[in-house]
Design a protein around this motif. Structure first.
Motif, short mmCIF file in Angstrom:
data_model
loop_
_atom_site.label_atom_id
_atom_site.label_comp_id
_atom_site.label_asym_id
_atom_site.label_seq_id
_atom_site.Cartn_x
_atom_site.Cartn_y
_atom_site.Cartn_z
N TYR A 126 -8.91 0.64 -16.25
CA TYR A 126 -8.26 0.36 -15.13
C TYR A 126 -8.07 -1.15 -15.01
CZ TYR A 126 -12.43 -1.17 -12.85
OH TYR A 126 -13.73 -2.09 -12.63
N ASN A 127 -7.06 -1.60 -14.38
CA ASN A 127 -6.62 -3.12 -14.17
C ASN A 127 -7.14 -3.64 -13.01
OD1 ASN A 127 -5.72 -5.56 -14.07
ND2 ASN A 127 -3.41 -4.90 -14.27
N PRO A 128 -8.20 -4.39 -12.97
CA PRO A 128 -9.23 -5.16 -12.19
C PRO A 128 -8.35 -5.99 -11.09
CG PRO A 128 -9.99 -5.70 -14.09
CD PRO A 128 -8.67 -5.17 -14.53
N GLN A 129 -7.00 -6.24 -11.33
CA GLN A 129 -6.26 -7.20 -10.39
C GLN A 129 -5.52 -6.12 -9.37
OE1 GLN A 129 -5.19 -8.35 -13.79
NE2 GLN A 129 -6.47 -10.23 -13.60
N VAL A 130 -5.07 -4.96 -10.04
CA VAL A 130 -4.63 -3.82 -9.17
C VAL A 130 -5.42 -3.09 -8.48
CG1 VAL A 130 -3.21 -1.69 -9.41
CG2 VAL A 130 -2.70 -3.59 -10.74
N ARG B 167 -6.73 19.40 -6.31
CA ARG B 167 -5.35 18.82 -7.21
C ARG B 167 -5.49 17.48 -6.98
NH1 ARG B 167 -0.44 19.60 -5.63
NH2 ARG B 167 -0.97 19.84 -3.50
N TRP B 168 -5.20 16.70 -8.01
CA TRP B 168 -5.10 15.26 -7.95
C TRP B 168 -3.75 14.79 -7.19
CZ3 TRP B 168 -8.96 13.10 -10.18
CH2 TRP B 168 -9.54 13.69 -11.18
N CYS B 169 -3.93 13.87 -6.36
CA CYS B 169 -3.06 13.11 -5.40
C CYS B 169 -2.44 12.21 -6.13
CB CYS B 169 -3.79 12.35 -4.14
SG CYS B 169 -2.49 11.64 -3.11
N ASP B 170 -1.18 12.35 -6.71
CA ASP B 170 -0.33 11.59 -7.64
C ASP B 170 -0.27 10.24 -7.11
OD1 ASP B 170 -0.39 13.71 -9.65
OD2 ASP B 170 1.40 14.52 -8.99
N SER B 171 0.17 10.21 -5.87
CA SER B 171 0.53 8.87 -5.33
C SER B 171 -0.66 8.01 -5.58
CB SER B 171 1.06 8.91 -3.80
OG SER B 171 0.05 9.52 -3.32
N LYS B 172 -1.96 8.19 -5.31
CA LYS B 172 -3.09 7.47 -5.21
C LYS B 172 -3.35 6.95 -6.95
CE LYS B 172 -5.21 8.77 -1.01
NZ LYS B 172 -6.41 9.60 -0.26
N LEU B 173 -3.22 8.13 -7.60
CA LEU B 173 -3.59 8.00 -8.93
C LEU B 173 -2.55 6.95 -9.85
CD1 LEU B 173 -4.30 11.46 -10.64
CD2 LEU B 173 -5.75 9.54 -10.31
N ASN B 174 -1.18 7.01 -9.07
CA ASN B 174 -0.21 5.94 -9.75
C ASN B 174 -0.33 4.48 -9.16
OD1 ASN B 174 1.15 7.82 -11.33
ND2 ASN B 174 2.51 8.51 -9.54
N GLN B 175 -1.17 4.53 -8.01
CA GLN B 175 -1.55 3.08 -7.79
C GLN B 175 -2.55 2.40 -8.69
OE1 GLN B 175 -3.15 3.68 -3.80
NE2 GLN B 175 -1.34 3.47 -2.97
N LEU C 158 -15.44 6.75 -9.17
CA LEU C 158 -14.22 6.60 -9.77
C LEU C 158 -14.20 5.78 -10.87
CD1 LEU C 158 -11.34 7.97 -9.55
CD2 LEU C 158 -10.95 5.80 -8.23
N LEU C 159 -14.87 4.82 -10.87
CA LEU C 159 -14.59 3.57 -11.84
C LEU C 159 -15.83 3.37 -12.77
CD1 LEU C 159 -13.00 0.73 -9.54
CD2 LEU C 159 -11.95 2.71 -10.85
N ARG C 160 -16.82 3.99 -12.32
CA ARG C 160 -18.12 3.70 -13.02
C ARG C 160 -18.73 4.80 -13.97
NH1 ARG C 160 -18.56 -0.15 -9.14
NH2 ARG C 160 -19.58 1.07 -7.95
N SER C 161 -18.31 6.24 -13.19
CA SER C 161 -19.04 7.30 -13.89
C SER C 161 -18.27 7.85 -15.20
CB SER C 161 -19.10 8.25 -13.02
OG SER C 161 -19.84 8.12 -11.77
#
Length: 138
Positions: A107-111, A130-138, A91-94
């Motif tokens: 992304y914000n590393p603190q969050v 489909r994207w899980c909006d609640s997880k993406l918004n976090q 999710l974060l490196r590719s």
């Protein structure tokens, strides 16, 4: 090779770039033909517990391996993930966000700490694509 094209030469402008392209082609073959002898030898010696794209030079690498890693730098500029189920793409490196030059998300590393190996599948509804909006918004 060094003569002009008009005089029957091949007109290589920069040998360094041409060499890196050929090395990137070897890296592409390692990625796409993992059962080849070349891929198996390098995997056993340099990236037995990792993937080709995450392998490092380690201590005292061979000249050939160092050269392939140089070609991999060029190869990585054009690679991007096809997400599919999202179970392999980090999710974060590719580099999976499509653009002129694919890139990983900002992304914000603190969050969202960069711990573990989260995959794109963790922010998708399983089986729906489909994207899980609640997880993406976090």
């Amino acid at each position: 090779m060094c003569r002009s094209k008009h005089d029957g030469g091949m007109v290589f402008r920069r040998f360094e770039h041409f060499n890196q392209v050929l090395l990137a082609k070897i890296g592409w073959r390692i990625l796409n033909e993992p059962q080849s002898l070349l891929a198996q030898v390098y995997k056993g010696k340099y990236f037995s517990t990792r993937t080709f794209l995450t392998a490092t030079a380690r201590s005292r690498p061979s000249w050939g391996w160092q050269s392939i890693l140089h070609g991999r730098q060029l190869l990585e500029l054009g690679l991007r993930w096809q997400i599919g189920k999202g179970q392999k793409a980090s999710l974060l490196r590719s580099s999976w966000i499509p653009d002129l030059h694919p890139h990983p998300p900002v992304y914000n590393p603190q969050v969202l700490p960069d711990e573990g190996d989260m995959h794109v599948a963790e922010v998708l509804y399983q089986g729906e694509g489909r994207w899980c909006d609640s997880k993406l918004n976090q």
